[in-house]
Design a protein around this motif. Structure first.
Motif, PDB file in Angstrom:
ATOM      1  N   ASN A  35       0.822  -1.210   0.000  1.00 47.18           N
ATOM      2  CA  ASN A  35       0.000   0.000   0.000  1.00 47.18           C
ATOM      3  C   ASN A  35       0.858   1.264   0.000  1.00 47.18           C
ATOM      4  O   ASN A  35       0.522   2.270  -0.628  1.00 47.18           O
ATOM      5  CB  ASN A  35      -0.927  -0.007   1.220  1.00 47.18           C
ATOM      6  CG  ASN A  35      -2.344   0.393   0.868  1.00 47.18           C
ATOM      7  OD1 ASN A  35      -2.788   0.210  -0.265  1.00 47.18           O
ATOM      8  ND2 ASN A  35      -3.090   0.915   1.832  1.00 47.18           N
ATOM      9  N   SER A  36       1.982   1.199   0.702  1.00 44.51           N
ATOM     10  CA  SER A  36       2.874   2.363   0.774  1.00 44.51           C
ATOM     11  C   SER A  36       3.558   2.622  -0.561  1.00 44.51           C
ATOM     12  O   SER A  36       3.802   3.781  -0.931  1.00 44.51           O
ATOM     13  CB  SER A  36       3.918   2.160   1.872  1.00 44.51           C
ATOM     14  OG  SER A  36       3.297   2.094   3.146  1.00 44.51           O
ATOM     15  N   LEU A  37       3.892   1.561  -1.285  1.00 48.94           N
ATOM     16  CA  LEU A  37       4.462   1.738  -2.615  1.00 48.94           C
ATOM     17  C   LEU A  37       3.500   2.499  -3.523  1.00 48.94           C
ATOM     18  O   LEU A  37       3.887   3.422  -4.248  1.00 48.94           O
ATOM     19  CB  LEU A  37       4.784   0.372  -3.238  1.00 48.94           C
ATOM     20  CG  LEU A  37       6.019  -0.377  -2.722  1.00 48.94           C
ATOM     21  CD1 LEU A  37       6.078  -1.763  -3.356  1.00 48.94           C
ATOM     22  CD2 LEU A  37       7.292   0.391  -3.035  1.00 48.94           C
ATOM     23  N   ILE A  38       2.229   2.101  -3.461  1.00 51.14           N
ATOM     24  CA  ILE A  38       1.213   2.745  -4.292  1.00 51.14           C
ATOM     25  C   ILE A  38       1.014   4.201  -3.866  1.00 51.14           C
ATOM     26  O   ILE A  38       0.943   5.114  -4.704  1.00 51.14           O
ATOM     27  CB  ILE A  38      -0.118   1.978  -4.219  1.00 51.14           C
ATOM     28  CG1 ILE A  38       0.056   0.562  -4.764  1.00 51.14           C
ATOM     29  CG2 ILE A  38      -1.216   2.705  -4.988  1.00 51.14           C
ATOM     30  CD1 ILE A  38      -1.144  -0.347  -4.526  1.00 51.14           C
ATOM     31  N   LEU A  39       0.915   4.425  -2.565  1.00 49.98           N
ATOM     32  CA  LEU A  39       0.690   5.781  -2.076  1.00 49.98           C
ATOM     33  C   LEU A  39       1.854   6.699  -2.426  1.00 49.98           C
ATOM     34  O   LEU A  39       1.653   7.862  -2.818  1.00 49.98           O
ATOM     35  CB  LEU A  39       0.462   5.767  -0.555  1.00 49.98           C
ATOM     36  CG  LEU A  39       0.133   7.117   0.080  1.00 49.98           C
ATOM     37  CD1 LEU A  39      -1.139   7.708  -0.525  1.00 49.98           C
ATOM     38  CD2 LEU A  39      -0.007   6.978   1.600  1.00 49.98           C
ATOM     39  N   PHE A  89       9.914   6.612  -1.285  1.00 47.73           N
ATOM     40  CA  PHE A  89       9.493   5.456  -0.493  1.00 47.73           C
ATOM     41  C   PHE A  89      10.659   5.002   0.364  1.00 47.73           C
ATOM     42  O   PHE A  89      11.768   4.787  -0.134  1.00 47.73           O
ATOM     43  CB  PHE A  89       9.041   4.312  -1.404  1.00 47.73           C
ATOM     44  CG  PHE A  89       8.779   3.019  -0.672  1.00 47.73           C
ATOM     45  CD1 PHE A  89       7.599   2.825   0.030  1.00 47.73           C
ATOM     46  CD2 PHE A  89       9.726   2.004  -0.674  1.00 47.73           C
ATOM     47  CE1 PHE A  89       7.354   1.641   0.714  1.00 47.73           C
ATOM     48  CE2 PHE A  89       9.499   0.813   0.007  1.00 47.73           C
ATOM     49  CZ  PHE A  89       8.309   0.638   0.701  1.00 47.73           C
ATOM     50  N   ILE A  90      10.430   4.891   1.660  1.00 44.17           N
ATOM     51  CA  ILE A  90      11.444   4.380   2.593  1.00 44.17           C
ATOM     52  C   ILE A  90      10.906   3.098   3.199  1.00 44.17           C
ATOM     53  O   ILE A  90       9.885   3.107   3.897  1.00 44.17           O
ATOM     54  CB  ILE A  90      11.759   5.394   3.707  1.00 44.17           C
ATOM     55  CG1 ILE A  90      12.273   6.715   3.122  1.00 44.17           C
ATOM     56  CG2 ILE A  90      12.780   4.808   4.686  1.00 44.17           C
ATOM     57  CD1 ILE A  90      12.454   7.812   4.171  1.00 44.17           C
ATOM     58  N   ASP A  91      11.556   1.988   2.944  1.00 45.54           N
ATOM     59  CA  ASP A  91      11.096   0.710   3.492  1.00 45.54           C
ATOM     60  C   ASP A  91      11.413   0.655   4.985  1.00 45.54           C
ATOM     61  O   ASP A  91      12.567   0.838   5.393  1.00 45.54           O
ATOM     62  CB  ASP A  91      11.779  -0.452   2.772  1.00 45.54           C
ATOM     63  CG  ASP A  91      11.125  -1.793   3.070  1.00 45.54           C
ATOM     64  OD1 ASP A  91      10.288  -1.862   3.990  1.00 45.54           O
ATOM     65  OD2 ASP A  91      11.452  -2.772   2.374  1.00 45.54           O
ATOM     66  N   ALA A  92      10.395   0.395   5.792  1.00 44.50           N
ATOM     67  CA  ALA A  92      10.578   0.330   7.248  1.00 44.50           C
ATOM     68  C   ALA A  92      11.592  -0.732   7.640  1.00 44.50           C
ATOM     69  O   ALA A  92      12.244  -0.630   8.690  1.00 44.50           O
ATOM     70  CB  ALA A  92       9.238   0.047   7.920  1.00 44.50           C
ATOM     71  N   GLU A  93      11.749  -1.732   6.815  1.00 43.62           N
ATOM     72  CA  GLU A  93      12.700  -2.808   7.077  1.00 43.62           C
ATOM     73  C   GLU A  93      14.117  -2.286   7.249  1.00 43.62           C
ATOM     74  O   GLU A  93      14.916  -2.852   8.006  1.00 43.62           O
ATOM     75  CB  GLU A  93      12.640  -3.811   5.908  1.00 43.62           C
ATOM     76  CG  GLU A  93      13.652  -4.937   5.972  1.00 43.62           C
ATOM     77  CD  GLU A  93      13.589  -5.828   4.751  1.00 43.62           C
ATOM     78  OE1 GLU A  93      14.427  -6.732   4.640  1.00 43.62           O
ATOM     79  OE2 GLU A  93      12.688  -5.618   3.905  1.00 43.62           O
ATOM     80  N   SER A  94      14.448  -1.197   6.573  1.00 41.06           N
ATOM     81  CA  SER A  94      15.816  -0.681   6.578  1.00 41.06           C
ATOM     82  C   SER A  94      16.068   0.390   7.630  1.00 41.06           C
ATOM     83  O   SER A  94      17.207   0.827   7.808  1.00 41.06           O
ATOM     84  CB  SER A  94      16.153  -0.113   5.189  1.00 41.06           C
ATOM     85  OG  SER A  94      15.317   1.006   4.892  1.00 41.06           O
TER      86      SER A  94
END
Length: 441
Positions: free
Chosen positions: A122-126, A134-139
């Protein structure tokens, strides 16, 4: 320029129409720089949240169900995301991401990984729709080996990453373990992520957007149209959240509280509403109401202990609590007398352990009598104005008594921020309504 961190819940990002509302809110204020997104929630009453669909898909794989059946179910998840993209009219192909997730689920990626993909996709789309990074929370969000949140490492890494982006979207709900695997917060964890991002960004305000216009003074399932709370302190919020006021995940308070960052609960569907402001401290209160709110929670039991001269026995309470600790049971309240001690615990925590606990207490502290009483409901009357208002406790007790409800337990802290009553579960609605009517005319 001011910096605001904004978090949008699942209902706010359930479909393309909601995405459009979110975009209008964000673009209306340039200071809304960092966005934390949840997975798509329910679009209508009987709809299924995407996170629950991902959990279901994971369980189907674990149960070794037919691959074609799993693929057909997973296609429903793909359709949700592809439908949002199509309805938004953006040129964005996430088929590769969807295929990667499906493949990872089949190769023992773990339950947390499955759950986290709702926010990730959903965050990629937003981010694409808003034109944000886009910042991946994983990192940037980390957990320790034992599964606890690594607050200081996260704050340092995330703060540095945010400096590289004027505007960005970060998925809520998850981070990573030291070995690189995905780890999620508890349900409602996107609230926590939003708070973490607000602290790292040194934000001026953390806006938490949901489907209600802030906190209400009481449960709307019990009280018709309770008024909203305009301003509430962190301490008051903790008390009401614990007792069932679930607009905001209670663990989300701590990162911003330490950084003295206020939280504003807002309604995506009514952005003109001011919502509820959550602050570190507030001197003012409504003198006509005195209380900030009232909330209750069912499902408690009381371990009642009697022993003559208990108060003179050094270490008595400690030994009793060590028994509960040995059974990994936490206590809620400890109302006591000279020769009695009552321990309020969650009824569910006692399952399969009742006799052992009773026998252990009787044996180790030589109690005269030990029993467990079930069916208790706790009601918290919370308000920073109570300490300055004479007779508040009397008004609470009189209101409950006049409604024909017997009070089984009373507990009030020295701060006089709250008064907690214990009543029978079947009297919960009656007692809560009586207290509300006493203070909210």
């Amino acid at each position: 320029m001011l910096t605001k961190v904004v978090k949008f819940g699942g209902s706010s990002l359930a479909d393309a129409e909601q995405f459009q509302k979110v975009a209008e809110i964000i673009h209306a204020d340039p200071s809304r720089r960092y966005v934390v997104a949840s997975a798509p929630g329910k679009r209508f009453k009987d709809d299924i949240k995407v996170t629950d669909m991902l959990y279901r898909c994971y369980e189907m794989i674990r149960a070794h169900e037919d691959a074609a059946t799993i693929d057909a179910y997973y296609e429903n998840i793909c359709n949700r995301y592809n439908g949002i993209i199509a309805d938004l009219g953006i040129n964005f192909d996430i088929s590769g991401e969807l295929s990667y997730v499906r493949n990872a689920l089949s190769h023992a990626s773990g339950r947390d990984y499955a759950a986290s993909r709702g926010e990730y996709l959903n965050s990629l789309i937003l981010a694409k729709y808003l034109g944000f990074s886009f910042i991946d929370a994983e990192s940037v969000i980390f957990f320790r080996e034992n599964g606890t949140f690594d607050e200081e490492r996260t704050n340092a890494v995330l703060a540095e990453e945010l400096k590289k982006h004027e505007y960005a979207v970060i998925p809520g709900f998850y981070g990573s373990m030291p070995n690189g695997t995905i780890k999620t917060f508890s349900r409602g964890g996107s609230d926590i992520t939003g708070s973490i991002v607000a602290r790292a960004a040194d934000a001026d305000l953390y806006e938490n957007w949901t489907d209600v216009s802030g906190f209400l003074m009481a449960d709307p399932r019990v009280i018709d149209n309770p008024p909203p709370i305009e301003t509430i302190t962190y301490r008051e919020l903790r008390e009401l959240s614990y007792m069932g006021a679930t607009v905001l995940h209670d663990e989300a308070i701590f990162p911003v509280r330490y950084a003295n960052i206020p939280i504003n609960i807002r309604n995506t569907n009514a952005p003109e509403d001011a919502g509820t402001m959550i602050v570190s401290a507030a001197t003012g209160y409504d003198a006509k109401r005195i209380i900030t709110g009232v909330a209750g929670k069912k499902g408690f039991s009381v371990i009642h202990i009697e022993k003559d001269m208990m108060n003179a026995e050094v270490g008595f309470g400690r030994r009793v609590l060590e028994i509960l600790e040995d059974h990994e049971i936490s206590f809620e309240h400890l109302p006591s007398g000279i020769d009695t001690m009552s321990i309020v615990v969650a009824t569910q925590a006692l399952e399969g352990r009742r006799e052992r606990i009773i026998n252990s207490i009787s044996r180790l502290v030589r109690a005269d009598h030990v029993e467990i009483l079930d069916g208790l409901c706790l009601i918290a009357v919370v308000g920073r104005g109570m300490v300055k208002a004479k007779g508040t406790a009397a008004r609470v007790f009189n209101a409950v008594s006049a409604a024909g409800v017997n009070i089984r337990m009373i507990d009030q802290g020295s701060s006089e921020l709250n008064i907690i009553l214990g009543v029978d579960e079947d009297a919960y609605e009656t007692a809560l309504s009586a207290i509300f009517k006493e203070f909210v005319k």
